[in-house]
Enzyme design. Structure first.
Site, PDB file in Angstrom:
ATOM      1  N   LYS A   1       0.861  -1.184   0.000  1.00  0.00           N
ATOM      2  CA  LYS A   1       0.000   0.000   0.000  1.00  0.00           C
ATOM      3  C   LYS A   1       0.899   1.236   0.000  1.00  0.00           C
ATOM      4  O   LYS A   1       1.699   1.433   0.918  1.00  0.00           O
ATOM      5  CB  LYS A   1      -0.908   0.002   1.227  1.00  0.00           C
ATOM      6  CG  LYS A   1      -1.740   1.281   1.333  1.00  0.00           C
ATOM      7  CD  LYS A   1      -2.796   1.196   2.403  1.00  0.00           C
ATOM      8  CE  LYS A   1      -3.536   2.516   2.530  1.00  0.00           C
ATOM      9  NZ  LYS A   1      -4.618   2.476   3.506  1.00  0.00           N
TER      10      LYS A   1
ATOM     11  N   ARG B   1     -10.752  10.056   1.862  1.00  0.00           N
ATOM     12  CA  ARG B   1     -10.616  10.741   3.158  1.00  0.00           C
ATOM     13  C   ARG B   1     -11.727  11.780   3.320  1.00  0.00           C
ATOM     14  O   ARG B   1     -12.146  12.067   4.440  1.00  0.00           O
ATOM     15  CB  ARG B   1      -9.220  11.354   3.279  1.00  0.00           C
ATOM     16  CG  ARG B   1      -8.147  10.269   3.360  1.00  0.00           C
ATOM     17  CD  ARG B   1      -6.728  10.833   3.350  1.00  0.00           C
ATOM     18  NE  ARG B   1      -5.735   9.769   3.240  1.00  0.00           N
ATOM     19  CZ  ARG B   1      -4.445   9.964   3.020  1.00  0.00           C
ATOM     20  NH1 ARG B   1      -3.983  11.205   2.893  1.00  0.00           N
ATOM     21  NH2 ARG B   1      -3.614   8.948   2.937  1.00  0.00           N
TER      22      ARG B   1
ATOM     23  N   LYS C   1       1.174  10.130   5.627  1.00  0.00           N
ATOM     24  CA  LYS C   1       1.286   8.746   6.097  1.00  0.00           C
ATOM     25  C   LYS C   1       2.570   8.083   5.591  1.00  0.00           C
ATOM     26  O   LYS C   1       2.647   6.856   5.513  1.00  0.00           O
ATOM     27  CB  LYS C   1       0.034   7.976   5.658  1.00  0.00           C
ATOM     28  CG  LYS C   1      -1.265   8.561   6.241  1.00  0.00           C
ATOM     29  CD  LYS C   1      -2.462   7.665   5.979  1.00  0.00           C
ATOM     30  CE  LYS C   1      -3.705   8.177   6.713  1.00  0.00           C
ATOM     31  NZ  LYS C   1      -4.864   7.260   6.558  1.00  0.00           N
TER      32      LYS C   1
ATOM     33  N   TYR D   1     -15.063   1.079  -6.990  1.00  0.00           N
ATOM     34  CA  TYR D   1     -16.306   1.848  -6.876  1.00  0.00           C
ATOM     35  C   TYR D   1     -17.125   1.754  -8.162  1.00  0.00           C
ATOM     36  O   TYR D   1     -18.260   2.204  -8.205  1.00  0.00           O
ATOM     37  CB  TYR D   1     -15.988   3.312  -6.533  1.00  0.00           C
ATOM     38  CG  TYR D   1     -15.138   3.431  -5.282  1.00  0.00           C
ATOM     39  CD1 TYR D   1     -15.705   3.243  -4.025  1.00  0.00           C
ATOM     40  CD2 TYR D   1     -13.762   3.676  -5.351  1.00  0.00           C
ATOM     41  CE1 TYR D   1     -14.937   3.310  -2.873  1.00  0.00           C
ATOM     42  CE2 TYR D   1     -12.979   3.748  -4.209  1.00  0.00           C
ATOM     43  CZ  TYR D   1     -13.571   3.565  -2.971  1.00  0.00           C
ATOM     44  OH  TYR D   1     -12.807   3.625  -1.838  1.00  0.00           O
TER      45      TYR D   1
ATOM     46  N   GLU E   1       7.561  -6.775   1.193  1.00  0.00           N
ATOM     47  CA  GLU E   1       6.409  -6.516   2.083  1.00  0.00           C
ATOM     48  C   GLU E   1       5.359  -7.614   1.900  1.00  0.00           C
ATOM     49  O   GLU E   1       4.808  -8.139   2.864  1.00  0.00           O
ATOM     50  CB  GLU E   1       5.736  -5.181   1.715  1.00  0.00           C
ATOM     51  CG  GLU E   1       6.333  -3.950   2.358  1.00  0.00           C
ATOM     52  CD  GLU E   1       5.798  -3.700   3.768  1.00  0.00           C
ATOM     53  OE1 GLU E   1       4.987  -4.497   4.265  1.00  0.00           O
ATOM     54  OE2 GLU E   1       6.208  -2.689   4.360  1.00  0.00           O
TER      55      GLU E   1
ATOM     56  N   LYS F   1      -2.221  -1.503  -3.878  1.00  0.00           N
ATOM     57  CA  LYS F   1      -3.069  -0.321  -3.871  1.00  0.00           C
ATOM     58  C   LYS F   1      -2.221   0.929  -3.964  1.00  0.00           C
ATOM     59  O   LYS F   1      -1.222   1.002  -3.258  1.00  0.00           O
ATOM     60  CB  LYS F   1      -3.839  -0.339  -2.546  1.00  0.00           C
ATOM     61  CG  LYS F   1      -4.702   0.833  -2.270  1.00  0.00           C
ATOM     62  CD  LYS F   1      -5.279   0.691  -0.888  1.00  0.00           C
ATOM     63  CE  LYS F   1      -5.997   1.981  -0.552  1.00  0.00           C
ATOM     64  NZ  LYS F   1      -6.378   2.062   0.813  1.00  0.00           N
TER      65      LYS F   1
ATOM     66  N   SER G   1     -10.180   5.693  -4.677  1.00  0.00           N
ATOM     67  CA  SER G   1     -11.133   6.795  -4.840  1.00  0.00           C
ATOM     68  C   SER G   1     -10.673   7.845  -5.850  1.00  0.00           C
ATOM     69  O   SER G   1     -11.481   8.363  -6.622  1.00  0.00           O
ATOM     70  CB  SER G   1     -11.396   7.441  -3.485  1.00  0.00           C
ATOM     71  OG  SER G   1     -10.187   7.906  -2.910  1.00  0.00           O
TER      72      SER G   1
HETATM   73  C1  PBG Z   1      -7.343   3.781   5.530  1.00  0.00           C
HETATM   74  C2  PBG Z   1      -7.681   3.487   4.106  1.00  0.00           C
HETATM   75  C3  PBG Z   1      -7.512   4.372   3.061  1.00  0.00           C
HETATM   76  C4  PBG Z   1      -8.049   3.771   1.941  1.00  0.00           C
HETATM   77  C5  PBG Z   1      -8.511   2.508   2.313  1.00  0.00           C
HETATM   78  N1  PBG Z   1      -8.261   2.334   3.675  1.00  0.00           N
HETATM   79  C6  PBG Z   1      -6.994   5.764   3.049  1.00  0.00           C
HETATM   80  C7  PBG Z   1      -5.658   6.022   3.605  1.00  0.00           C
HETATM   81  O1  PBG Z   1      -4.829   5.140   3.769  1.00  0.00           O
HETATM   82  O2  PBG Z   1      -5.443   7.194   3.925  1.00  0.00           O
HETATM   83  C8  PBG Z   1      -8.110   4.430   0.605  1.00  0.00           C
HETATM   84  C9  PBG Z   1      -9.137   3.932  -0.353  1.00  0.00           C
HETATM   85  C10 PBG Z   1      -9.462   4.841  -1.473  1.00  0.00           C
HETATM   86  O3  PBG Z   1      -8.829   5.903  -1.695  1.00  0.00           O
HETATM   87  O4  PBG Z   1     -10.393   4.497  -2.211  1.00  0.00           O
HETATM   88  N2  PBG Z   1      -6.644   2.882   6.250  1.00  0.00           N
END
Ligand code: PBG
Length: 329
Positions: free
Chosen positions: A196, A206, A223, A319, A239, A254, A280
């Site tokens: 990720k 968010r 993050k 989505y 990982e 992701k 997203s």
């Molecule tokens: C949070 C999480 C995130 C997403 C899935 N779980 C956001 C982040 O890590 O800040 C993002 C999913 C998306 O953007 O569709 N743990």
């Protein structure tokens, strides 16, 4: 004689193209992310994610019945936690009667065979919008992992089929697996967000959960100390391998489109199922361009999804799942 081979023969009409097509999307290729909120009769559109909604439990039940009727058999649940319930330790995440725990039961009640996966991370519960506990300007790893393990047990007890840790703390898969086994949840699986990346494509998500990292003194604003650097490739493989060694049943990469090289590399390296999250921001970009009339929504959507599957995804968290299945006819 030239040309010996005319490649266009295999492209001459839709029938031959169909016959030789290497990658085909079906409803079982999708995991549907759903955003859940408190209340009754709530179905509110997310501003930066047109045509996508936050649902209260009654609408959630309706939605999963509709998805099931379309052949979509798996959902990934996220909750929007009311501000007063947020704290640094994500205490509310462990509430046996919390929104997530009730949402799991609501889905199972509406549709017992629907596969329920749950997001495991502190950010929707954190007053700082972080996936871990903040201490002295740091995101502390091991204390966070303890909460994640407890949270996973709580989701399993409520009926989740898979927990999906999206936090990127070190060692959390092993701790979660051990906690699930200790509590007798031997059949609850783990889908690990393994590779990720710290991505700007998560912005609209968010917004949906009101979970962006806080701009507060002594709190990191991004993050990047736990999610991966987008420049790295070997790290993604190690990982992922580590998560498999710790007990992950399914691994995830992701975001999607900007990381398809990583998907292919991991596909070539590991033999567990691979999920890809088309996030997203990927959704929002296409919606915005289509709204302006600059891109053909349906054609680009299908092209993106096929590309993700071709790269090596066994299934896609998207989505667009419903839209895509509708197009399949
Ligand atoms: C949070 C999480 C995130 C997403 C899935 N779980 C956001 C982040 O890590 O800040 C993002 C999913 C998306 O953007 O569709 N743990």
């Amino acid at each position: 004689m030239y040309p010996l081979r005319r490649n266009r023969r295999l492209r001459a009409n839709e029938s031959i193209r169909h016959l030789v097509r290497e990658t085909i999307l079906t409803p079982s290729d999708f995991l549907v992310p759903l955003f859940v909120v408190e209340g009754k009769g709530v179905r509110e559109e997310i501003t930066s994610m047109p045509d996508y909604y936050r649902l209260s439990l009654d609408h959630l039940e309706k939605e999963v019945k509709e998805l099931w009727g379309m052949g979509l058999c798996a959902v990934l649940l996220f909750v929007k936690v009311p501000d007063p319930l947020k704290d640094n330790k994500g205490t509310e995440a462990l509430n046996p009667d919390g929104l997530m725990q009730r949402a799991i039961k609501a889905v199972k009640n509406a549709c017992p065979d629907m596969l329920v996966m749950t997001d495991v991370a502190l950010d929707p519960y954190s007053s700082f919008g972080h996936d871990g506990i903040v201490k002295d300007g740091q995101i502390v790893n091991d204390d966070t992992v303890d909460v994640l393990a407890e949270m996973s047990v709580s989701h399993a007890a409520a009926g989740a089929n898979f927990v999906a840790p999206s936090d990127m703390m070190d060692g959390r898969i092993l701790s979660i697996r051990e906690a699930l086994e200790d509590e007798g949840h031997v059949n609850t699986g783990i889908m690990s967000y393994s590779a990720k990346y710290a991505s700007a494509f998560y912005g609209p998500f968010r917004d949906a959960l009101d979970s962006a990292p806080a701009a507060i003194k002594d709190v990191p604003k991004d993050k990047k100390t736990y999610q991966m650097d987008s420049a790295n490739r070997f790290e993604a493989i190690s990982e992922t391998q580590q998560d498999i060694d710790e007990g992950a049943d399914i691994v995830m990469i992701k975001p999607g489109l900007a990381y398809l090289d990583i998907v292919r590399e991991i596909r070539n390296e590991v033999d567990v199922p691979i999920a890809v999250y088309q996030v997203s921001g990927e959704y929002a970009m296409l919606k915005a361009a289509a709204e302006k009339g600059w891109l053909d929504h349906d054609a680009v959507m299908m092209e993106q999804l096929i590309s993700i599957k071709r790269a090596g995804a066994n299934f896609i968290a998207s989505y667009f799942a419903k839209d895509a299945v509708k197009l399949m006819g």
